[in-house]
Write a protein that holds these residues in place. Structure first.
Motif, mmCIF file in Angstrom:
data_model
loop_
_atom_site.group_PDB
_atom_site.id
_atom_site.type_symbol
_atom_site.label_atom_id
_atom_site.label_comp_id
_atom_site.label_asym_id
_atom_site.label_seq_id
_atom_site.Cartn_x
_atom_site.Cartn_y
_atom_site.Cartn_z
ATOM 1 N N THR A 122 -15.861 -20.933 1.156
ATOM 2 C CA THR A 122 -15.687 -19.566 1.544
ATOM 3 C C THR A 122 -16.094 -18.587 0.330
ATOM 4 O O THR A 122 -15.451 -18.667 -0.737
ATOM 5 N N VAL A 123 -16.796 -17.588 0.691
ATOM 6 C CA VAL A 123 -17.169 -16.692 -0.157
ATOM 7 C C VAL A 123 -16.287 -15.276 0.051
ATOM 8 O O VAL A 123 -16.016 -14.979 1.037
ATOM 9 N N VAL A 124 -15.334 -15.024 -0.969
ATOM 10 C CA VAL A 124 -14.660 -13.908 -0.954
ATOM 11 C C VAL A 124 -15.106 -12.468 -1.645
ATOM 12 O O VAL A 124 -15.359 -12.512 -2.653
ATOM 13 N N VAL A 125 -15.106 -11.384 -0.748
ATOM 14 C CA VAL A 125 -15.746 -10.028 -1.007
ATOM 15 C C VAL A 125 -14.262 -9.288 -1.052
ATOM 16 O O VAL A 125 -13.666 -8.958 0.085
ATOM 17 N N GLN A 126 -13.875 -8.859 -2.014
ATOM 18 C CA GLN A 126 -12.639 -8.252 -2.087
ATOM 19 C C GLN A 126 -12.970 -6.704 -2.040
ATOM 20 O O GLN A 126 -13.975 -5.965 -3.034
ATOM 21 N N PHE A 127 -11.997 -5.831 -1.551
ATOM 22 C CA PHE A 127 -12.200 -4.173 -1.562
ATOM 23 C C PHE A 127 -10.746 -3.943 -1.932
ATOM 24 O O PHE A 127 -9.680 -4.247 -1.392
ATOM 25 N N LEU A 128 -10.676 -2.875 -2.995
ATOM 26 C CA LEU A 128 -9.568 -2.291 -3.501
ATOM 27 C C LEU A 128 -9.347 -0.614 -3.152
ATOM 28 O O LEU A 128 -10.325 -0.040 -3.817
ATOM 29 N N ALA A 129 -8.554 -0.382 -2.208
ATOM 30 C CA ALA A 129 -8.736 1.194 -2.229
ATOM 31 C C ALA A 129 -8.055 1.863 -3.289
ATOM 32 O O ALA A 129 -7.143 1.309 -4.133
ATOM 33 N N SER A 133 0.954 -1.196 0.069
ATOM 34 C CA SER A 133 -0.018 -0.100 0.164
ATOM 35 C C SER A 133 0.695 1.128 -0.186
ATOM 36 O O SER A 133 1.655 1.453 0.835
ATOM 37 N N PRO A 134 0.954 2.197 -1.053
ATOM 38 C CA PRO A 134 1.520 3.156 -0.939
ATOM 39 C C PRO A 134 1.352 4.355 0.325
ATOM 40 O O PRO A 134 2.060 4.943 0.794
ATOM 41 N N ASN A 135 0.013 4.344 0.878
ATOM 42 C CA ASN A 135 -0.261 4.983 1.864
ATOM 43 C C ASN A 135 0.457 4.588 3.060
ATOM 44 O O ASN A 135 0.912 5.124 3.894
ATOM 45 N N ARG A 136 0.288 3.123 3.186
ATOM 46 C CA ARG A 136 1.110 2.466 4.430
ATOM 47 C C ARG A 136 2.562 2.781 4.339
ATOM 48 O O ARG A 136 3.334 3.228 5.412
ATOM 49 N N LEU A 189 -13.443 -11.468 4.048
ATOM 50 C CA LEU A 189 -13.126 -10.079 3.516
ATOM 51 C C LEU A 189 -11.958 -9.432 3.325
ATOM 52 O O LEU A 189 -11.206 -9.756 4.378
ATOM 53 N N THR A 190 -11.524 -9.320 2.027
ATOM 54 C CA THR A 190 -10.070 -9.072 1.774
ATOM 55 C C THR A 190 -9.931 -7.600 1.429
ATOM 56 O O THR A 190 -10.615 -7.058 0.412
ATOM 57 N N VAL A 191 -8.836 -6.749 1.849
ATOM 58 C CA VAL A 191 -8.940 -5.620 1.560
ATOM 59 C C VAL A 191 -7.389 -5.032 1.229
ATOM 60 O O VAL A 191 -6.564 -5.428 1.966
ATOM 61 N N PHE A 192 -7.397 -4.756 0.090
ATOM 62 C CA PHE A 192 -6.015 -4.269 -0.480
ATOM 63 C C PHE A 192 -5.901 -2.685 -0.424
ATOM 64 O O PHE A 192 -6.452 -1.865 -1.162
ATOM 65 N N GLY A 193 -5.344 -2.290 0.630
ATOM 66 C CA GLY A 193 -4.958 -1.137 1.078
ATOM 67 C C GLY A 193 -4.244 -1.042 2.371
ATOM 68 O O GLY A 193 -4.159 -1.890 2.990
ATOM 69 N N ASP A 194 -4.379 0.496 2.849
ATOM 70 C CA ASP A 194 -3.700 0.676 4.097
ATOM 71 C C ASP A 194 -4.666 -0.009 5.131
ATOM 72 O O ASP A 194 -5.590 0.647 5.491
ATOM 73 N N THR A 225 -16.944 -15.269 9.709
ATOM 74 C CA THR A 225 -16.230 -14.287 8.794
ATOM 75 C C THR A 225 -14.756 -14.092 9.116
ATOM 76 O O THR A 225 -14.431 -14.127 10.236
ATOM 77 N N THR A 226 -14.096 -13.451 8.282
ATOM 78 C CA THR A 226 -12.604 -13.340 8.202
ATOM 79 C C THR A 226 -12.207 -12.077 7.553
ATOM 80 O O THR A 226 -12.922 -11.657 6.653
ATOM 81 N N LEU A 227 -11.198 -11.511 8.118
ATOM 82 C CA LEU A 227 -10.647 -10.213 7.510
ATOM 83 C C LEU A 227 -9.170 -10.420 7.239
ATOM 84 O O LEU A 227 -8.416 -10.826 8.267
ATOM 85 N N GLY A 228 -8.955 -10.270 5.894
ATOM 86 C CA GLY A 228 -7.351 -10.241 5.465
ATOM 87 C C GLY A 228 -7.132 -8.861 4.891
ATOM 88 O O GLY A 228 -7.675 -8.488 3.848
ATOM 89 N N PHE A 229 -5.755 -8.451 4.818
ATOM 90 C CA PHE A 229 -5.328 -7.204 4.183
ATOM 91 C C PHE A 229 -4.478 -7.896 3.412
ATOM 92 O O PHE A 229 -3.327 -8.471 3.626
ATOM 93 N N GLY A 230 -4.320 -7.303 2.027
ATOM 94 C CA GLY A 230 -3.547 -7.756 0.984
ATOM 95 C C GLY A 230 -2.264 -6.835 0.980
ATOM 96 O O GLY A 230 -2.458 -5.623 1.349
ATOM 97 N N PRO A 231 -1.126 -7.130 0.815
ATOM 98 C CA PRO A 231 -0.999 -8.736 0.242
ATOM 99 C C PRO A 231 -0.465 -9.885 1.262
ATOM 100 O O PRO A 231 -0.355 -10.909 1.112
ATOM 101 N N ARG A 232 -0.652 -9.128 2.629
ATOM 102 C CA ARG A 232 -0.245 -10.235 3.877
ATOM 103 C C ARG A 232 -1.028 -11.472 3.698
ATOM 104 O O ARG A 232 -0.346 -12.644 3.738
ATOM 105 N N PHE A 233 -2.416 -11.368 3.592
ATOM 106 C CA PHE A 233 -3.209 -12.739 3.464
ATOM 107 C C PHE A 233 -2.850 -13.664 2.242
ATOM 108 O O PHE A 233 -3.282 -14.903 2.415
ATOM 109 N N LEU A 234 -2.280 -12.961 1.430
ATOM 110 C CA LEU A 234 -2.112 -13.962 0.102
ATOM 111 C C LEU A 234 -1.098 -14.988 0.425
ATOM 112 O O LEU A 234 -1.019 -16.105 0.082
#
Length: 534
Positions: A469-476, A121-124, A417-422, A446-455
């Protein structure tokens, strides 16, 4: 529900008692504990690939105790340089133990602040850089090879930033922890890093907490590495081959995990005392990446919101209970309680869970030391980056209404829930609200993972484990950040990793969607939670 005498701490229906009993008997019949200690690869597979050379964690504590002078040398360098901050660049098993130590043990005495940076994440990355006085910063580069894309790009960035800040002596601010003969070792020696520490080659990343990957971060915090190794040694002694499986703390936990999963309770819900809460993310990678393959697996569930309930027939709750902190059992929950003898012993618990995961792999009939489906996302990401390098636009990804895929949920499913962002606090808070809404409406884990860590963690299970498992992805949406000698930046990398993972999930036939919506990730999550609540 009952508490059965032969498995102290287990509160379970009779059907699960029988399943766990069957698992324990299979461990005993196969002489699994003795074969594990003797490094018998046939316990898991006829092919010894990535097994015979991955069992060094069983007794690495002794060899590591003989290398504590190298660990002390790193601390001496930090003291001479009046180091205030240590930034660890790593990914997966090379960084998660350090994250646990920073959060659970913390900085003491003259120890430095430890910042674990395992994000694209550029912001991180900007946030971390803005907090540093580079002249008083030391960088740990932790990677078995150093060629992992996240570590390689972060190293390029920090090499440049350090050189701009301190000039020609920049290499003296770097230490590499890697395997002997790796590209990272060769480059670090050529460039004159302050220290180049080589790790035992027979220990895989996610089993490496008691090696230099864990000991150096522990020590830079000001903690005594002998105490960490001592706890692990004591647990290893308790798990020795002479002890029957039902009395062996590691084998028993492995039989509970594996037997429960075979009985349909494959959502391993973790509850720990506050001092060990951060251990959940480390266990999440260890268990999910080790067992999630061949259509089988155990899904660790950590950090669930308090409103969520864990009474489903697919749940197995494991609690670590500190003295005086035992709470009444929730009605309808299936629980295995592990009493802690006293102060929370991180080293001992890490060894217990490593041993248990190896045993659970035997019970499930899976190879716990490889990660075949992790490569699928890496390949897809690489293809997207090659398109960008050619000057073309990356392929677009169709965003969809997450409600459509959530509507397919049935009993025994879970939502990732997978989040690619800060991973900032407002996003984590909004995701907690979304997890609570999903649990309230569908009653699923439910689980929460931040990418790329959870990959490098649950990502293996999402693609290789059971199709539940149903995956719902969010991209910042984040501004790009340059990477030296690359035509693409961290923003491009983050987006490519998100698209690559979605492509790999769909190629594996999994239910996966990128959430459509406007605004920041937190706003998207809250809007979806409101729709779910109706």
């Amino acid at each position: 529900m009952s508490s059965i005498g032969w498995v102290p701490g287990l509160h379970a229906p009779e059907s699960l008692e029988r399943a766990i009993g069957d698992a324990l008997r299979s461990v005993e019949r196969a002489d699994a504990v003795s074969r594990l200690w003797s490094r018998d690869a046939t316990l898991w597979s006829d092919d010894p690939t990535e097994i015979s050379n991955r069992l060094g964690w069983l007794d690495t504590m002794g060899p590591m105790a003989e290398r504590l002078n190298e660990v002390a040398a790193v601390r001496d360098t930090l003291a001479r340089g009046h180091c205030r901050d240590v930034v660890l660049l790593g990914m997966g098993g090379s960084s998660l133990a350090a994250e646990v130590f920073a959060n659970a043990a913390g900085r003491v005495g003259e120890g430095a602040r430890l910042i674990v940076l395992d994000s694209s994440s550029p912001n991180r990355i900007r946030r971390v850089e803005s907090e540093l006085d580079f002249a008083r910063t030391h960088v740990l580069v932790a990677s078995k090879s150093g060629s992992t894309i996240e570590v390689a790009t972060l190293l390029a960035r920090f090499r440049q930033s350090m050189a701009e800040a301190v000039g020609g002596g920049w290499a003296g601010h770097f230490t590499a922890i890697t395997d002997s003969g790796s590209p990272l070792e060769n480059r670090a020696r050529e460039e004159g890093f302050a220290h180049v520490l080589t790790n035992p080659p027979d220990v895989g990343g996610r089993y490496s907490a008691m090696t230099l990957f864990g000991l150096v971060p522990w020590a830079v915090l000001g903690q005594d590495p002998r105490a960490l190794l001592s706890g692990a040694c004591a647990m290893a002694a308790a798990c020795r081959k002479e002890i029957p499986a039902a009395e062996n703390p590691g084998a028993l936990l492995g039989a509970v995990m594996g037997g429960a999963a075979l009985a349909g309770r494959d959502k391993l819900t973790l509850r720990f005392p506050r001092a060990l809460e951060s251990l959940g993310a480390w266990i999440e990678q260890l268990v999910a990446e080790s067992t999630g393959k061949d259509g089988r697996g155990i899904l660790p569930v950590t950090g669930e919101p308090p409103e969520s309930v864990a009474t489903g027939e697919d749940r197995m709750v494991v609690e670590l209970v500190a003295p005086g902190e035992e709470a009444p059992l929730a009605e309808g929950e299936t629980v295995f309680r592990i009493p802690l003898a006293g102060a929370c012993d991180i080293g001992g618990e890490m060894f217990r869970w490593e041993f248990a995961t190896a045993v659970a792999g035997f019970v499930l009939g899976v190879h716990p030391f490889d990660q075949p489906d992790v490569q699928a996302t890496k390949r897809a990401t690489g293809e997207i980056l090659r398109v960008i390098e050619s000057g073309e636009s990356p392929p677009s990804v169709e965003e969809s209404d997450a409600m459509d895929v959530l509507a397919t949920l049935t009993r025994g499913d879970a939502v990732a829930l997978t989040v690619f962002g800060d991973p900032v606090e407002p996003v984590e808070r909004a995701m907690a609200e979304l997890r609570a809404a999903i649990s309230a409406r569908w009653g699923v884990a439910t689980t929460l993972g931040f990418g790329p860590r959870f990959l490098h963690s649950t990502g293996q299970l999402h693609k290789g484990g059971p199709d539940s498992t149903v995956v719902v992805q969010f991209l910042a949406e984040e501004d790009n950040l340059p990477i030296p000698e690359k035509s693409w930046g961290f923003g491009d990398l983050l987006a490519a990793q998100a698209s690559g993972d979605l492509s790999a999930l769909r190629a594996a036939g999994r239910r996966a969607v990128r959430s459509a919506g406007s605004g920041c990730v937190a706003d998207q999550a809250r809007a979806l939670a409101e729709r779910i609540a109706g």
